[in-house]
Structures are given as structure tokens and as C-alpha cells.
Design an enzyme around this catalytic site. Structure first.
Site, PDB file in Angstrom:
ATOM      1  N   TYR A  44      34.529  49.942  32.977  1.00 11.55           N
ATOM      2  CA  TYR A  44      34.531  50.402  33.825  1.00 11.55           C
ATOM      3  C   TYR A  44      33.957  51.732  35.058  1.00 11.55           C
ATOM      4  O   TYR A  44      34.296  52.830  35.475  1.00 11.55           O
ATOM      5  CB  TYR A  44      35.868  51.084  33.938  1.00 11.55           C
ATOM      6  CG  TYR A  44      36.864  49.048  33.613  1.00 11.55           C
ATOM      7  CD1 TYR A  44      37.023  48.514  34.379  1.00 11.55           C
ATOM      8  CD2 TYR A  44      37.211  48.565  32.464  1.00 11.55           C
ATOM      9  CE1 TYR A  44      36.975  47.140  34.553  1.00 11.55           C
ATOM     10  CE2 TYR A  44      37.177  47.621  31.978  1.00 11.55           C
ATOM     11  CZ  TYR A  44      37.791  47.331  32.690  1.00 11.55           C
ATOM     12  OH  TYR A  44      37.947  46.009  32.729  1.00 11.55           O
TER      13      TYR A  44
ATOM     14  N   ASP B 182      43.460  55.785  43.738  1.00 11.03           N
ATOM     15  CA  ASP B 182      42.362  55.129  44.570  1.00 11.03           C
ATOM     16  C   ASP B 182      43.174  54.813  45.627  1.00 11.03           C
ATOM     17  O   ASP B 182      44.269  54.165  44.999  1.00 11.03           O
ATOM     18  CB  ASP B 182      41.096  54.544  43.655  1.00 11.03           C
ATOM     19  CG  ASP B 182      42.053  53.176  42.858  1.00 11.03           C
ATOM     20  OD1 ASP B 182      41.706  51.777  43.623  1.00 11.03           O
ATOM     21  OD2 ASP B 182      42.977  53.005  42.476  1.00 11.03           O
TER      22      ASP B 182
ATOM     23  N   PHE C 131      45.005  51.088  30.016  1.00  9.75           N
ATOM     24  CA  PHE C 131      44.491  50.832  31.662  1.00  9.75           C
ATOM     25  C   PHE C 131      45.150  50.945  32.208  1.00  9.75           C
ATOM     26  O   PHE C 131      46.683  51.223  32.311  1.00  9.75           O
ATOM     27  CB  PHE C 131      44.169  49.343  30.491  1.00  9.75           C
ATOM     28  CG  PHE C 131      43.204  48.771  29.924  1.00  9.75           C
ATOM     29  CD1 PHE C 131      41.873  48.249  30.893  1.00  9.75           C
ATOM     30  CD2 PHE C 131      43.744  48.845  28.763  1.00  9.75           C
ATOM     31  CE1 PHE C 131      40.252  48.450  29.720  1.00  9.75           C
ATOM     32  CE2 PHE C 131      42.196  48.487  27.691  1.00  9.75           C
ATOM     33  CZ  PHE C 131      40.696  48.093  28.559  1.00  9.75           C
TER      34      PHE C 131
ATOM     35  N   ASN D 123      48.649  48.384  41.055  1.00 11.87           N
ATOM     36  CA  ASN D 123      49.064  47.960  39.790  1.00 11.87           C
ATOM     37  C   ASN D 123      49.257  49.051  38.780  1.00 11.87           C
ATOM     38  O   ASN D 123      50.152  49.242  38.450  1.00 11.87           O
ATOM     39  CB  ASN D 123      48.493  46.770  39.477  1.00 11.87           C
ATOM     40  CG  ASN D 123      49.084  45.468  39.758  1.00 11.87           C
ATOM     41  OD1 ASN D 123      49.427  45.005  40.449  1.00 11.87           O
ATOM     42  ND2 ASN D 123      47.518  45.145  39.546  1.00 11.87           N
TER      43      ASN D 123
ATOM     44  N   HIS E 204      37.819  52.059  41.262  1.00 10.56           N
ATOM     45  CA  HIS E 204      38.812  51.964  40.656  1.00 10.56           C
ATOM     46  C   HIS E 204      39.682  53.088  39.629  1.00 10.56           C
ATOM     47  O   HIS E 204      40.710  54.133  39.732  1.00 10.56           O
ATOM     48  CB  HIS E 204      39.228  51.313  39.928  1.00 10.56           C
ATOM     49  CG  HIS E 204      40.407  50.079  39.916  1.00 10.56           C
ATOM     50  ND1 HIS E 204      41.948  50.683  41.034  1.00 10.56           N
ATOM     51  CD2 HIS E 204      41.270  49.800  38.636  1.00 10.56           C
ATOM     52  CE1 HIS E 204      42.723  49.810  41.013  1.00 10.56           C
ATOM     53  NE2 HIS E 204      42.571  49.241  39.843  1.00 10.56           N
TER      54      HIS E 204
ATOM     55  N   ASN F  56      46.797  48.987  34.335  1.00  9.92           N
ATOM     56  CA  ASN F  56      48.127  48.529  35.272  1.00  9.92           C
ATOM     57  C   ASN F  56      49.428  48.596  33.529  1.00  9.92           C
ATOM     58  O   ASN F  56      51.321  48.732  33.935  1.00  9.92           O
ATOM     59  CB  ASN F  56      48.151  47.095  34.936  1.00  9.92           C
ATOM     60  CG  ASN F  56      46.528  46.527  35.979  1.00  9.92           C
ATOM     61  OD1 ASN F  56      46.779  47.302  36.602  1.00  9.92           O
ATOM     62  ND2 ASN F  56      46.432  44.707  35.907  1.00  9.92           N
TER      63      ASN F  56
END
Length: 187
Positions: free
Chosen positions: A15, A91, A64, A112, A20, A66
Site C-alpha cells: 500500500y 483521500d 488498516f 470506510n 488511498h 476500515n
């Protein structure tokens, strides 16, 4: 006076510097500019910087995207920081690349990370700095797009955009949200 500045993103090399993860990139740039370093802590990596009598606690959640609310709630409580002194860097596909918008509240807009923060804090009334990543994807391609990397052209512009985001964050901490919105949101 203390502030919690949280950059949203996902941990892991896959990532790193994806669209994101722009929140991580913004707080990384702010820390680098101030000469401070992140250390692993509960629920995330933390760096602390001083700015004209204020303490900025920079947070990159390790939960993470979420589950970002877990880290934010924990650090707000641990550091006894008022909600109005919290800023989430996120973002936003609804804004063209590099556009920066400071807002005192708002919906999660399908994000999320913001949805989880809202659920755990019990309010939409928290400050956020939205960093535009654009929406140049075809129908059904949103996930691949946000988890993809910036174009070469965007990468060239990134240092200027990250510097501007840092200026906005500092102004938020020194001059407040209204003055900062007046200064930066129309540029």
C-alpha cells in the site's frame, strides 16, 4: 495545547504511496519537514512535534483504513485531546488531484475509514483535510484506482501538494479552522 493529526492509510509495503495512503504521505512529509520520527505504539505509529507552544501528535493508524476509528479514539483519550483539536487527513475521489479542502464536519461520502471514525466517535463533527486524488477510473474500477499509484505527472507535483497540506495543518493548529479555511480553501 495538544492536537491529534491523523493521516489515514493502510499499513504494509503493498500500500506504500498508493492513492488511498495519501494521509500517511501527508503526515510523513510533515514529520520529515520538522525533523521528527515515527515510532511504533499502540494502534499506530506516532511522532510528536512542537509548533509555537503547541504539541502536534501525528498518528498513522496500524489498524488498516476500515478500523481507523479505534486508533483515533484511543489516542484522543490517552492524550486528553479535545475533538475540535483533531484533524483527519484523507483521500477524496470527488476532488481533482492535488485539491485540498479543509472541513469542520461532513458525511463519510462512502469512505470506510471516515465511516468507522464516525461510528466510534458518535459524530460527523470532526475536522478533516480532504486531499483530492481524482476519479479517473471506469465503472467498477474504484478499488483498483484508490489502491493504485499516482501517475508520473502527479508524482512530480506531489512535493508541492504535500508542502501545501503541511501549511494547512500548521495553520489549523495556530489560527483555527475558520481562519485556515478562509485562507486556503479557495486556492
Amino acid at each position: 495545547m495538544k492536537f491529534l493529526i491523523t493521516g489515514l492509510g493502510n499499513i504494509g509495503p503493498e500500500y506504500h504511496e498508493t492513492r488511498h495512503n495519501i494521509g500517511f504521505m501527508v503526515v510523513d512529509a510533515l514529520a520529515k519537514d520538522a525533523g521528527v520520527y515515527f515510532s511504533d505504539n499502540r494502534y499506530g505509529a506516532i511522532a510528536e512535534l512542537k509548533l509555537k507552544g503547541r504539541t502536534l501528535i501525528l498518528l498513522k493508524p496500524s489498524t488498516f483504513m476500515n478500523l481507523s476509528g479505534n486508533a483515533i479514539r484511543y489516542w484522543l483519550q490517552k492524550e486528553n485531546i479535545e475533538l475540535e483539536n483533531m484533524l483527519v487527513v484523507v483521500d477524496d475521489i470527488a476532488l481533482p488531484f492535488g485539491t485540498l479542502r479543509l472541513k469542520p464536519k461532513g458525511s463519510d461520502a462512502g469512505h470506510n475509514g471516515l465511516k468507522n471514525i464516525q461510528e466510534l466517535l458518535g459524530t460527523q463533527n470532526y475536522n478533516r483535510l480532504r486531499f483530492g486524488i481524482g476519479n479517473d477510473f471506469s465503472r467498477g474500477g474504484q478499488i483498483d484506482y484508490v489502491l493504485g499509484h499516482f501517475t508520473k505527472e502527479q508524482q512530480k507535483e506531489m512535493p508541492i501538494r504535500l508542502e501545501r497540506a503541511g501549511e494547512i495543518i500548521k495553520s489549523f493548529c495556530l489560527a483555527g479552522i475558520q481562519n485556515t479555511m478562509n485562507l486556503y480553501n479557495n486556492k
